[in-house]
Design a protein around this motif. Structure first.
Motif, short mmCIF file in Angstrom:
data_model
loop_
_atom_site.label_atom_id
_atom_site.label_comp_id
_atom_site.label_asym_id
_atom_site.label_seq_id
_atom_site.Cartn_x
_atom_site.Cartn_y
_atom_site.Cartn_z
N VAL A 25 0.86 -1.18 0.00
CA VAL A 25 0.00 0.00 0.00
C VAL A 25 0.90 1.23 0.00
N ALA A 26 0.74 2.09 -1.00
CA ALA A 26 1.55 3.30 -1.13
C ALA A 26 0.67 4.53 -0.98
N VAL A 32 -1.81 -6.42 5.45
CA VAL A 32 -2.64 -7.61 5.32
C VAL A 32 -4.04 -7.18 4.87
N LEU A 33 -4.46 -7.72 3.73
CA LEU A 33 -5.80 -7.45 3.23
C LEU A 33 -6.80 -8.22 4.09
N ARG A 34 -7.75 -7.52 4.68
CA ARG A 34 -8.75 -8.16 5.55
C ARG A 34 -10.03 -8.50 4.80
N ARG A 86 -10.35 -3.49 2.54
CA ARG A 86 -10.30 -3.15 3.97
C ARG A 86 -9.02 -3.69 4.58
N PHE A 87 -8.34 -2.81 5.29
CA PHE A 87 -7.13 -3.15 6.03
C PHE A 87 -7.31 -2.66 7.47
N HIS A 88 -6.52 -3.22 8.39
CA HIS A 88 -6.49 -2.73 9.76
C HIS A 88 -5.17 -2.01 9.98
N PHE A 109 -0.70 -5.50 -5.92
CA PHE A 109 -0.81 -6.94 -5.68
C PHE A 109 0.06 -7.65 -6.70
N TYR A 110 0.65 -8.79 -6.31
CA TYR A 110 1.42 -9.58 -7.27
C TYR A 110 1.23 -11.06 -6.96
#
Length: 164
Positions: free
Chosen positions: A6-7, A17-19, A29-31, A52-53
């Motif tokens: 995430v930039a 971490v993608l939630r 959504r991320f925390h 994402f990769y």
């Protein structure tokens, strides 16, 4: 693709971490820790990119969108409640980016390697925030020996092919 980069607009990038991905709303959504420097950079409606990769597929997704932080909302409360106490343990520690004497998790010694109780975590709920990113555009890139492929796709299914 569970841990993208995430930039933020200040050209700072980090793995998160993608939630959750809400496919209907094109929302990620991320925390995050509400005390983290990125929170003040993002605040409300800031432009961000999520990269994402998938190595096995040779696929890269650059998602551009608007981010916002939620702290004291029903969504943030639900995200906090659904998190495991080991995950919530992070919010017991020092604020992200604080200078320390040596290598440190930032956690108090009494909780290192232990699972905190709900009661121990209650006072640090205010350190927890949700980062939401509404995707406006996805730059899809596929690496292939017979020739790479690239496309731009929007949330309404609109898109166009580009040369790689």
């Amino acid at each position: 693709m569970h841990t993208p980069v995430v930039a933020t607009a200040d050209a700072d990038a980090r793995i998160m971490v993608l939630r959750e991905f809400d496919a209907e709303r094109w929302m990620l959504r991320f925390h995050t820790d509400a005390r983290a420097p990125k929170v003040s950079t993002i605040d409300d409606a800031a432009q961000v990119t999520v990269l994402f990769y998938d190595k096995s597929e040779g696929m890269q997704l650059r998602c551009r969108g608007r981010a916002r932080i939620e702290r004291d909302t029903p969504l943030a409360d639900a995200a906090w409640s659904s998190s495991d106490n080991y995950a919530r343990r992070c919010y017991l520690g020092s604020a992200p980016g604080e200078t320390v004497e040596g290598p440190s998790s930032g956690l108090p010694e009494w909780i290192e390697g232990k699972k905190p109780t709900d009661e121990q975590l209650a006072p640090v709920r205010s350190n927890f925030a949700v980062l939401l990113i509404e995707i406006e555009e996805v730059d899809w890139y596929r690496l292939a020996h017979d020739g790479h492929r690239r496309a731009i796709v929007g949330p309404l299914g609109d898109g166009r092919w580009l040369t790689p």
